[in-house]
Design a protein around this motif. Structure first.
Motif: not given
Length: 271
Positions: A202, A205, A251, A253, A258-259, A261-262, A266
Motif C-alpha cells: 500500500e 505498489p 500492479l 493495470v 495506467g502506470l 498515476d500509479l 511512489c
C-alpha cells in the motif's frame, strides 16, 4: 488441439496464447507444451480446474517434451481432483510416486493428500509442510498451504484452516501471484478469517516487483518506448516487453497508460 479462449484469458496470457497459436500448427512441440501448461495453470489459478484439466487432457503428449514433468504431473493431479475426475489423476500421480528428487517430496505428498481419504489426507499435508524447506520454492509451499487450508475447511477444522490460508495468502501476495492470492483470500473469508492487509504494497505498489521490473516500469511510466528503455538499461526490447507483461498484473493495470498515476504516488528511489 485445445483452442485457447482468448477473451476469457486476456489480459493475463497474451504471450502464451500467441506462442501456442504459432507453435501448435507447426508442431513445435516444446513451445506448444510450455504454452499449454501455462494456460492450464492460469485456469487452475482462476479456480477453473475443469478448464485446466480439459486443456491438458486434449493436448498431444508430444507437446510436453522437455517440460519438467514433476510440476506438470502435480498440477494435473490437482486439476483432476478439483474437477471431480480423480480417475484422471492416477497416471500423473503414478509418475510422481516414481520420482527420486528429494526437493519434490513435499509436492508428491501434497498430491497424495489430494487423492487420499480424509483419515489419511491430513497426515500427508502435515508431512508435506514439514518437508517444504523454508525460503525455497515458496510458491509450491504456499500452494500446499492453500490446499491444506481448503481441506481443513471442508472437514470443519476452521481454526487450522485460517492459519494455513492466511499463511498462503501472505506468501502469494509477497510473490505477486495475484490470482492465487485471490483464491486464498476467498477461502479465508469462507472460514470467517479477515485477511491481514500488507502495508508495504500500500505504501509502495512497486514493492511487488523485482528490481529490474521496477526500473522498466518507472521508465515506461515516463512515456519511454520499449526500445528507449532497452537502450538505457542495456536490455533487448523483447525483454523489456516481457518485464512489462509480468508487472501489469502485479500492479493491477492493463496497459502503460495506467502506470503514470500509479507511479506518481511512489517514492522515486529508483530511476
Amino acid at each position: 488441439m485445445f483452442v485457447p479462449h482468448v477473451a476469457r484469458l486476456a489480459p493475463f496470457a497474451p504471450l502464451a496464447v500467441a506462442a501456442l497459436s504459432h507453435a501448435g500448427p507447426r508442431e513445435i512441440a516444446p513451445t506448444a507444451g510450455w504454452a499449454t501448461w501455462a494456460l492450464g495453470l492460469l485456469e487452475l489459478g482462476l479456480g477453473r480446474p475443469e478448464e485446466a484439466l480439459g486443456r491438458w487432457e486434449a493436448a498431444p503428449v508430444r507437446f510436453y517434451q522437455g517440460i519438467p514433468s514433476v510440476f506438470r504431473a502435480a498440477d494435473h493431479v490437482e486439476a483432476a481432483v478439483r474437477a471431480g475426475r480423480p480417475e484422471l489423476a492416477r497416471r500423473p500421480q503414478a509418475w510422481l510416486e516414481r520420482t527420486d528428487l528429494p526437493w519434490m517430496a513435499p509436492v508428491v505428498l501434497r498430491s497424495r493428500a489430494l487423492l487420499a481419504p480424509d483419515e489419511r489426507a491430513g497426515r500427508h499435508y502435515d508431512l508435506a509442510l514439514r518437508l517444504h524447506p523454508q525460503g525455497r520454492h515458496p510458491f509450491e509451499r504456499a500452494r500446499t498451504q492453500l490446499l491444506y487450508g481448503e481441506w481443513l475447511r471442508r472437514t470443519r477444522h476452521l481454526t487450522g484452516a485460517r492459519v494455513q490460508l492466511r499463511s498462503a495468502l501472505e506468501a502469494f501476495e509477497q510473490l505477486g501471484a495475484a490470482l492465487w492470492a485471490g483464491r486464498a483470500r476467498a477461502e479465508l473469508r469462507a472460514v470467517g478469517g479477515s485477511p491481514t492487509p500488507s502495508p508495504e504494497p500500500e505504501r509502495d505498489p512497486l514493492a511487488l516487483l523485482t528490481p529490474q521490473e521496477r526500473q522498466v516500469v518507472r521508465l515506461a511510466a515516463t512515456g519511454a518506448s520499449n526500445k528507449d528503455i532497452a537502450d538505457r538499461l542495456f536490455l533487448s526490447p523483447r525483454t523489456v516487453g516481457y518485464h512489462l507483461y509480468r508487472a501489469f498484473p502485479k500492479l493491477g493495470v492493463r496497459s502503460r497508460h495506467g502506470l503514470a498515476d500509479l507511479i506518481s504516488g511512489c517514492s522515486p528511489s529508483e530511476p
